[in-house]
Design an enzyme around this catalytic site. Structure first.
Site, PDB file in Angstrom:
ATOM      1  N   ASP A  16       0.846  -1.203   0.000  1.00 42.15           N
ATOM      2  CA  ASP A  16       0.000   0.000   0.000  1.00 42.15           C
ATOM      3  C   ASP A  16       0.879   1.250   0.000  1.00 42.15           C
ATOM      4  OD1 ASP A  16       0.784  -0.847   2.517  1.00 42.15           O
ATOM      5  OD2 ASP A  16      -1.133  -0.452   3.510  1.00 42.15           O
ATOM      6  N   ASP A  65       0.604  -1.321 -13.830  1.00 35.17           N
ATOM      7  CA  ASP A  65      -0.364  -0.428 -14.492  1.00 35.17           C
ATOM      8  C   ASP A  65      -0.263   0.976 -13.900  1.00 35.17           C
ATOM      9  OD1 ASP A  65      -1.390  -2.516 -16.064  1.00 35.17           O
ATOM     10  OD2 ASP A  65      -3.461  -1.825 -15.800  1.00 35.17           O
TER      11      ASP A  65
HETATM   12 MG    MG Z   1      -2.078  -6.271 -15.897  1.00 42.40          MG
END
Ligand code: MG
Ligand code: IPM
Length: 369
Positions: free
Chosen positions: A222, A250
């Site tokens: 996190d 991503d």
């Molecule tokens: Mg992916």
């Protein structure tokens, strides 16, 4: 050099971006007298349509007999309604598992001409050059059981499993890569909650003793996701488990301005590897000549480097991509105010032009190497 390359275009924008990789590799082969044989196989939704399975035997055989594999993208809404048990993504996951491609390398760097396209501030991203090393054949993606239970199937179960050997081999790989770069390794886990992460941390600390020249830090996932957009230049190599790596890569792609820019390679201990862009099949823009082919082209360049040891050729591809970006050519995903917006095909042509120009200028030099 003679090489067999399996070409799995897959679904959505996969075939469009794949044609970029194949044309670029052919241009490189022509310039340097290499012989690449491209053999196509079906995977994902395209394979479900033809054979009723996302990873047909013929595709697996082709991949096992090839020196390297190029993969476009899999998935799309067309196959979402098909029973949950047959999904295009299983083709990709099956291939990773069957071929033992445990190390997924996802480099992320700020490309100078694209710095203004990022939603992040210039001063935050301008010095970023990091590498995410994602474990690719374990964790939640493959743990058993993974099923629905109960009379009305009201309980869903996924299992996060790692053996110590699976962790050791990916961590060792990450240390080796860090040693060749800025010698800093960040291991990302969730050791405050997960047992597998605590084992992961122990393994990292033990293997660290073999790499005294590499500085190691542990970071909870996190916190890492926050640090990645707060001060991304602090990272060199990040090593993490399968799902965390999927998510963080991503997120990190936004540093480059577009997910369409990111290449990846999936490796094992020999030279065989699978090379695919980090982006998905983008069904909304498929077939419209809008997709950014650069993530796929840069994946092909990683193939030249990691599977074939053709560093010079790989650099020429990277330089060509950079030149095209500097000249202001960009696809629609890159939010550029200036320059020339082009389609997928035109972008591919521009990269090939740049490769040929580069070769024409430095032809004599390369002819004797
Ligand atoms: Mg992916
Ligand atoms: C990726 C993709 C895949 C993954 C999907 C398509 C199964 O998101 O390569 O990052 O989750 O690994």
């Amino acid at each position: 050099m003679d090489k067999r390359i399996a070409v799995l275009s897959g679904d959505g924008i996969g075939p469009e971006v794949m044609s970029g990789a194949v044309c670029v590799l052919q241009a490189i082969a022509d310039c340097f007298n290499h012989h690449f044989t491209f053999e196509e196989g079906l995977i994902g939704g395209a394979a479900i349509d033809e054979y009723g399975t996302p990873l047909p035997e013929s595709t697996l055989k082709l991949c096992k007999e090839s020196d390297a594999i190029l993969l476009g993208a899999v998935g799309g809404p067309k196959w979402d309604s098909v029973s949950n048990h047959i999904r295009p993504e299983q083709g990709l996951l099956g291939l990773r598992k069957e071929l033992g491609l445990f190390a997924n390398l996802r480099p992320v760097c700020a490309y100078e001409p694209l710095i203004h396209t990022s939603t992040l501030k210039k001063e935050v991203i301008e010095n970023v050059d990091l590498l995410i090393v994602r474990e690719l054949t374990g964790g939640l993606y493959f743990g058993k059981p993974s099923e629905r239970r109960g009379t009305n199937k009201e309980l869903a179960i996924d299992t996060l499993t790692y053996t110590i050997q699976e962790i050791e081999r990916i961590v060792d790989k990450a240390f080796q890569l860090a040693r060749k770069r800025k010698k800093k390794l960040t291991s990302v886990d969730k050791a405050n909650v997960l047992e597998s992460s605590r084992m992961w941390r122990e393994v990292v600390n033990r293997i660290a003793k073999n790499y005294p020249d590499v500085t190691v830090q542990h970071m909870l996932v996190d916190s890492a996701s926050m640090q990645l957009i707060y001060r991304p230049e602090q990272f060199d190599v990040i090593v993490t488990e399968n799902l965390f790596g999927d998510i963080l890569s991503d997120e990190a792609s936004m540093i480059t301005g577009s997910l369409g820019m990111l290449p990846s390679s999936s490796l094992r201990s020999d030279s065989v590897g699978m090379y695919e862009p980090v982006h998905g099949s983008a069904p909304d823009i498929a077939g419209k000549n809008l997709a950014n082919p650069l993530g796929m082209i840069l994946s092909a360049s990683m193939m030249l480097k990691f599977s074939f040891g053709l560093d010079k050729e790989a650099n020429i591809v990277e330089e060509a991509v950079m030149k095209v970006l500097i000249e202001g050519y960009h696809t629609t995903d890159l939010n550029l105010q200036h320059g020339t917006q082009v389609g997928t095909k035109e972008m591919i042509d521009k990269v090939i032009e740049a490769i040929n120009e580069n070769q024409a200028i430095s032809g004599i030099q390369y002819a004797y190497i």
